[in-house]
Structure formats: structure tokens, C-alpha cells
Enzyme design. Structure first.
Site, PDB file in Angstrom:
ATOM      1  N   LYS A 200       0.973  -1.297   0.056  1.00  0.00           N
ATOM      2  CA  LYS A 200      -0.276   0.174   0.175  1.00  0.00           C
ATOM      3  C   LYS A 200       1.032   1.339   0.212  1.00  0.00           C
ATOM      4  CE  LYS A 200      -3.419   2.398   2.689  1.00  0.00           C
ATOM      5  NZ  LYS A 200      -4.291   2.562   3.754  1.00  0.00           N
ATOM      6  N   GLU A 206      10.712  -4.822   4.059  1.00  0.00           N
ATOM      7  CA  GLU A 206      10.785  -6.286   3.655  1.00  0.00           C
ATOM      8  C   GLU A 206      10.536  -6.223   2.054  1.00  0.00           C
ATOM      9  OE1 GLU A 206       9.328  -5.168   6.655  1.00  0.00           O
ATOM     10  OE2 GLU A 206       9.574  -6.423   8.105  1.00  0.00           O
ATOM     11  N   GLY A 260      -4.822  -1.780   4.896  1.00  0.00           N
ATOM     12  CA  GLY A 260      -3.874  -2.833   4.418  1.00  0.00           C
ATOM     13  C   GLY A 260      -4.491  -4.159   4.629  1.00  0.00           C
ATOM     14  N   ARG A 261      -4.814  -4.707   5.774  1.00  0.00           N
ATOM     15  CA  ARG A 261      -5.227  -5.873   6.399  1.00  0.00           C
ATOM     16  C   ARG A 261      -6.826  -5.948   5.645  1.00  0.00           C
ATOM     17  NH1 ARG A 261      -4.356  -2.720  10.487  1.00  0.00           N
ATOM     18  NH2 ARG A 261      -5.973  -1.756  11.873  1.00  0.00           N
ATOM     19  N   GLU A 346      -3.918  -6.643  15.065  1.00  0.00           N
ATOM     20  CA  GLU A 346      -3.855  -5.382  14.464  1.00  0.00           C
ATOM     21  C   GLU A 346      -4.771  -4.234  14.796  1.00  0.00           C
ATOM     22  OE1 GLU A 346      -0.292  -4.700  11.476  1.00  0.00           O
ATOM     23  OE2 GLU A 346      -1.891  -4.228  10.354  1.00  0.00           O
ATOM     24  N   HIS A 377      -3.095 -32.998  17.607  1.00  0.00           N
ATOM     25  CA  HIS A 377      -2.130 -33.688  18.170  1.00  0.00           C
ATOM     26  C   HIS A 377      -1.041 -32.745  18.552  1.00  0.00           C
ATOM     27  CE1 HIS A 377      -4.251 -37.211  16.888  1.00  0.00           C
ATOM     28  NE2 HIS A 377      -4.706 -36.588  15.778  1.00  0.00           N
ATOM     29  N   LYS A 492       9.448   0.071  13.585  1.00  0.00           N
ATOM     30  CA  LYS A 492      10.045   0.472  12.280  1.00  0.00           C
ATOM     31  C   LYS A 492      11.134   1.541  12.423  1.00  0.00           C
ATOM     32  CE  LYS A 492       6.108  -0.552   9.473  1.00  0.00           C
ATOM     33  NZ  LYS A 492       4.752   0.134   8.595  1.00  0.00           N
TER      34      LYS A 492
HETATM   35  O1  F6P Z   1       3.473  -2.482   9.564  1.00  0.00           O
HETATM   36  C1  F6P Z   1       2.161  -3.152   9.520  1.00  0.00           C
HETATM   37  C2  F6P Z   1       1.732  -2.911   8.152  1.00  0.00           C
HETATM   38  O2  F6P Z   1       1.490  -1.518   8.038  1.00  0.00           O
HETATM   39  C3  F6P Z   1       0.312  -3.493   8.010  1.00  0.00           C
HETATM   40  O3  F6P Z   1      -0.847  -2.886   8.516  1.00  0.00           O
HETATM   41  C4  F6P Z   1       0.366  -3.670   6.585  1.00  0.00           C
HETATM   42  O4  F6P Z   1      -0.793  -4.484   6.348  1.00  0.00           O
HETATM   43  C5  F6P Z   1       1.527  -4.225   6.270  1.00  0.00           C
HETATM   44  O5  F6P Z   1       2.541  -3.204   7.261  1.00  0.00           O
HETATM   45  C6  F6P Z   1       2.372  -3.917   4.866  1.00  0.00           C
HETATM   46  O6  F6P Z   1       2.175  -2.347   4.521  1.00  0.00           O
HETATM   47  P1  F6P Z   1       2.365  -1.969   2.873  1.00  0.00           P
HETATM   48  O7  F6P Z   1       1.098  -2.730   2.280  1.00  0.00           O
HETATM   49  O8  F6P Z   1       2.255  -0.557   3.002  1.00  0.00           O
HETATM   50  O9  F6P Z   1       3.607  -2.519   2.514  1.00  0.00           O
END
Ligand code: F6P
Length: 504
Positions: A200, A206, A260-261, A346, A377, A492
Site C-alpha cells: 500500500k 521487507e 492494508g489488512r 492489529e 495432536h 520500524k
Molecule cells: O506494519 C504494519 C503494516 O502497515 C500493515 O498494516 C500492513 O498490512 C503491512 O504493514 C504492509 O504494509 P504495506 O502494504 O504498506 O507494505
């Protein structure tokens, strides 16, 4: 400024009702009310929930509904669905529902439709081979790079729909641990691979790092390959993707007001359409829209997300239970616990209310789980004999399309046996019951049976929308913002500072 839920008379009433359960058993509740299971079962949008194994009776249920009304749940729900700025700290709507039910505003509806047409068209073109790699080789592997909401939802649904229906296999990478990308690229060739970066913000460390390495891998193929042709971005910030060289025609966008979620319904769901086709994606949206319509209009007393959300509040705040498990009895839904962890933890892991005051009551529980029957199990010892307990959602599939009916029946029966063991303990074992102290299983542990008619796109859409709305219901009772995640920011920033110190 609103008062806290705990100051409401309905809260005190619920505390009283909670005390009334001290001398009762779940078995007793069933004995006194033979129609209990039928009465506490509800259906909507091909999802059936049986909540009869909970510590509830008419009085508690009624009091929970009164609490919801005192908190203006219906008004808040309408604000959410109407696109009002319910995300108060970020001053914007959380309008993911507009992605599945076109909003009344024609200009918003048109722009959403156009965005959807572009990414679904792209997915179909890949599937049909109309879009190929830059050397003319058909794309057979798509590697999706994203994390959190930009990974978990698309990954869950892509897996849940089973084997891809087209020629393209889709792999997912979220971790910065090099192993995950290495595994995803294993056996793939640059000529036949497309990298889809989903983010987003397009600032997530990452994702950008993994994208960098993936592009290096493409570039290593040499000049015969046009690496830019093999990279797609999905983002709410197309300028940022373009700045790092993603071709503007290969950037699919979605609005900032999609959290995002909650984003799998947007262009972030492109992997779903690539693997399973645009029709499956539209069915997914249709199922979610059906659940949204139910949430919007069904009376609170028969409203699935409302009932489940209020039960969540009941255990956290009145039984001091700070965990909830989810056990999908379907291998294809094995990613559901991770997806729900993000959705609920979250959204509901908050320590201040919408006015910024520290909350005076507990908020979101730990959400955890594992796929059944595997879970039986590993973690079920705790579920049945641990000193503290966790209510559980058993997610089951009523009808399986595949063959091997025998094992599917065993799967379903296993879920029900575990729910029975949680509720009744060993008391119903009959002659096989042991009196040894270590064998005693007390029961009295609540669960919900959540049954999907079948494991298709429509039912999956309805299931996930139900969980989204359930999460929202709890946030309303707790008077917290379900749509921000400021707690993630500190880590972060500390990472950035550490990297600067280390001149990384
Ligand atoms: O760090 C949390 C978060 O912002 C989540 O809410 C989100 O889904 C994820 O990181 C990834 O963010 P982005 O889509 O901006 O890479």
C-alpha cells in the site's frame, strides 16, 4: 466524548449475569433447553454458525444486545458502510466494503470499477497467454512480494481456492529472511516469471528489499530480457513505484482509504485472479457483499458478525479470557489463523479509546490457531486440560466438492468431537471414562461451529467479511479505532535508527 462501556448500566448487568453462571454447567444449559442448539444457530450468505456451546442464555444474550445498542452499534455500522471517516487517527474512511458493493457516489464507483477492470484484465491476459514474458515465453510463475495485509489475505484466498485453474502458479514471499524468496524462485526462470510487488505505502522495508533482490535476479538474465516487463506493482502510491522504475502501465492502484489488512478485495487480490480467474474473484466479492448486506440490515439478534463480536467481548471482559483460537478443519484454509491474527490483533490491540484516553477495560485478545486435524495432536491437550482456556472457532465445510468422501467425513466428525470434548469433557464418555486424576477433562469450554456450505470463492468471501465485521463490532463496544496500527511504527523507526548507527 463518550463514556467507557464499563460505566454503562448494561455493563453492570452483564457482570451480574456472569456471576449467575458460577453454579451452572454447559451440559445443564442444554438439558434445561432441548431446543438450544437450534435456537442458537444462525445463517446468512451460505455461512451457518452454531453458538449454542457458549456460556450464554436469553438473559446474557439480551444484555449483550442492549449493550450494543447503548454503544450505538447500528449508527457506527452505518457510518462504516457509508464511507464516513471512521479511521479517526488517520482522518479517513475504512471503506473496503465499497470494493464489493459499488457505492452510491457515481464518481467513486466509476473509478473503483476502472481500477478493477485493469487488474482483472491483466490477470486474464496472463492466463490466456496474451501477455507473455519479454522474450515471448508465456509467464508460468508469479512471485508475489508483500507483507502483512499485502500478503496474508491474497495468500489465504489463493490457497483456499485450491489448485490454480490456469497455467500460472503463484508463490508468495513476505519474510526478509532470504530463504523465502530463494524458495519462491527455485525452479523458476526469469523468462517465464513475473514479480508482483504488493505494498500500500510502497515504503515497507521487507517488500522493497525483496523486490530489489528479485529484480537483480531478473537483470542477471542479461540483455535478452527486459526486466521491467517482468515487474508489476500494486499500491496506493503509484508515484513511489514509478520512482523506482516500475513501468506506469504495470502499476495497479487502490485508494488510500482501503486499509492494508482489508485490501485483498482491491488490486491487492490480483494473485487470486491470476491463479483462479476473474470470475472467481468476482464471486469472492459477491460473497463478501452478501455478508455486508446481512450485517447492514439483519436485526442485531440474528446478525452473524454482531453475535460473534459480542461473544468475543463477553469472554474478554466478563470471563477474563484473553485468547481466542481458530481451528479451520480444511487444509486449504490453513492460513486462516495467521490472516485472523493480523485482522484482529492489529485492529483490536489498542490501549487508548477513540478520544485518546487510556481504556479502562481489556481490548483485543490473543488470536491463535492451527489447522485441524493437525492441531488435535499438538495444542488440544491445552484446550482440554490447561489451567486456563481459550474459546475456539471450529471452521468446517459442509459439502466437499472433491472425492474421497470417507476422509472428509472423518475430518468433519473430528471437529465436532473436539467441540464436544471442549463442552462436555469426559462426562459423556460412558464406560470408557476413567476416574484417574490425570484423565479428567472438565469440559465447560466454549466454542463456535462456523460452517461454510462449500469451500468456494463465494463462501470464502462471506466468511472473511464476517470476520472483518465481527472485528469492527468489538471495536465499537471497546470504543477503539480498529483501522490504525500505530504500535507497529516504533519498531520500524528503531530499526531505521539502528541501521543509521551501523551505517548500513
Ligand atoms: O506494519 C504494519 C503494516 O502497515 C500493515 O498494516 C500492513 O498490512 C503491512 O504493514 C504492509 O504494509 P504495506 O502494504 O504498506 O507494505
Amino acid at each position: 466524548m463518550e463514556s467507557s462501556s464499563s460505566e454503562l448500566p448494561q455493563w453492570q448487568a452483564l457482570e451480574e449475569w456472569r456471576r449467575s453462571f458460577a453454579s451452572r454447567t454447559l451440559a445443564n444449559l442444554f438439558k434445561l433447553d432441548p431446543g438450544r442448539q437450534q435456537r442458537w444457530s444462525f445463517s446468512a450468505a451460505s455461512i451457518h454458525i452454531d453458538v449454542s456451546r457458549n456460556w450464554i442464555d436469553d438473559n446474557t444474550f439480551g444484555a449483550l444486545m442492549t449493550l450494543a445498542r447503548a454503544r450505538d452499534l447500528e449508527k457506527m455500522r452505518d457510518a462504516l458502510l457509508g464511507g464516513e471517516a471512521v479511521n479517526t487517527t488517520e482522518h479517513r474512511p475504512a471503506w473496503h466494503t465499497a470494493l464489493r458493493t459499488p457505492p452510491a457516489d457515481p464518481s467513486v464507483a466509476r473509478s473503483l470499477e476502472e481500477e478493477q477492470r485493469l487488474f482483472l484484465g491483466f490477470a486474464e491476459a496472463l492466463r490466456s497467454g496474451r501477455i507473455q514474458g519479454s522474450t515471448g515465453v508465456p509467464i508460468s510463475t508469479v512471485v508475489c512480494i508483500g507483507i502483512g495485509g499485502s500478503d496474508l489475505g491474497p495468500r489465504l484466498v489463493t490457497e483456499a481456492l485450491g489448485a490454480p485453474t490456469g497455467p500460472v502458479r503463484v508463490r508468495f514471499v513476505s519474510n526478509i529472511d532470504p530463504v523465502e524468496l530463494l524458495n519462491a524462485l527455485d525452479g523458476a526462470t526469469p523468462e517465464s516469471t513475473l514479480i508482483v510487488a504488493i505494498s500500500k505505502t510502497f515504503t515497507t522495508l521487507e517488500t522493497l528489499e525483496n523486490l530489489r533482490v528479485a529484480r537483480d535476479w531478473l537483470n542477471a538474465a542479461g540483455q535478452r530480457l527486459d526486466a521491467a516487463h517482468h515487474v508489476v506493482a500494486v499500491t496506493a502510491h503509484p508515484d513511489r513505484a514509478a520512482k523506482i522504475g516500475v513501468h506506469p502501465k504495470r502499476i495497479f492502484v487502490f485508494p488510500e482509504w482501503v486499509g492494508g489488512r482489508y485490501s485483498l478485495w482491491s488490486a491487492c487480490g490480483v494473485p487470486i485472479a491470476i491463479a483462479h480467474g476473474h470470475e472467481a474473484f468476482l464471486q469472492l466479492l459477491a460473497g463478501a457483499a452478501e455478508m455486508d448486506a446481512h450485517f447492514a440490515s439483519a436485526p442485531l439478534e440474528t446478525n452473524l458478525p454482531v453475535i460473534l463480536g459480542l461473544l468475543g467481548v463477553w469472554y474478554v471482559n466478563f470471563w477474563n479470557i484473553r485468547a481466542r483460537a481458530v481451528f479451520p478443519y480444511s487444509q486449504r484454509l490453513r492460513a486462516l489463523p495467521s490472516y485472523l491474527q493480523q485482522l484482529e490483533m492489529e485492529s483490536l490491540g489498542k490501549r487508548v479509546d477513540v478520544d485518546g484516553r487510556p481504556v479502562t477495560i481489556d481490548t483485543g485478545p490473543v488470536v491463535w490457531g492451527e489447522v485441524g486435524t493437525t492441531a488435535q495432536h499438538s495444542v488440544f491437550q491445552f484446550m482440554h486440560q490447561g489451567t486456563h482456556w481459550s474459546p475456539a472457532d471450529f471452521v468446517v465445510i459442509a459439502q466437499h466438492a472433491q472425492s474421497d468422501e470417507r476422509r472428509y467425513r472423518l475430518l468433519h466428525a473430528s471437529a465436532m468431537a473436539q467441540a464436544d470434548a471442549m463442552a462436555w469433557g469426559d462426562s459423556v464418555l460412558g464406560a470408557e471414562r476413567s476416574s484417574a486424576a490425570h484423565a479428567i477433562t472438565p469440559g465447560g469450554r466454549p466454542s463456535n461451529i462456523i460452517s461454510l456450505n462449500q469451500l468456494d470463492a463465494r463462501c470464502i468471501g462471506a466468511l472473511l467479511a464476517m470476520y472483518e465485521q465481527r472485528t469492527f463490532v468489538q471495536s465499537v463496544i471497546w470504543n477503539i479505532n480498529a483501522f490504525d496500527q500505530w504500535g507497529v511504527e516504533v519498531g520500524k523507526k528503531l530499526l531505521q535508527q539502528r541501521l543509521e548507527r551501523e551505517s548500513f
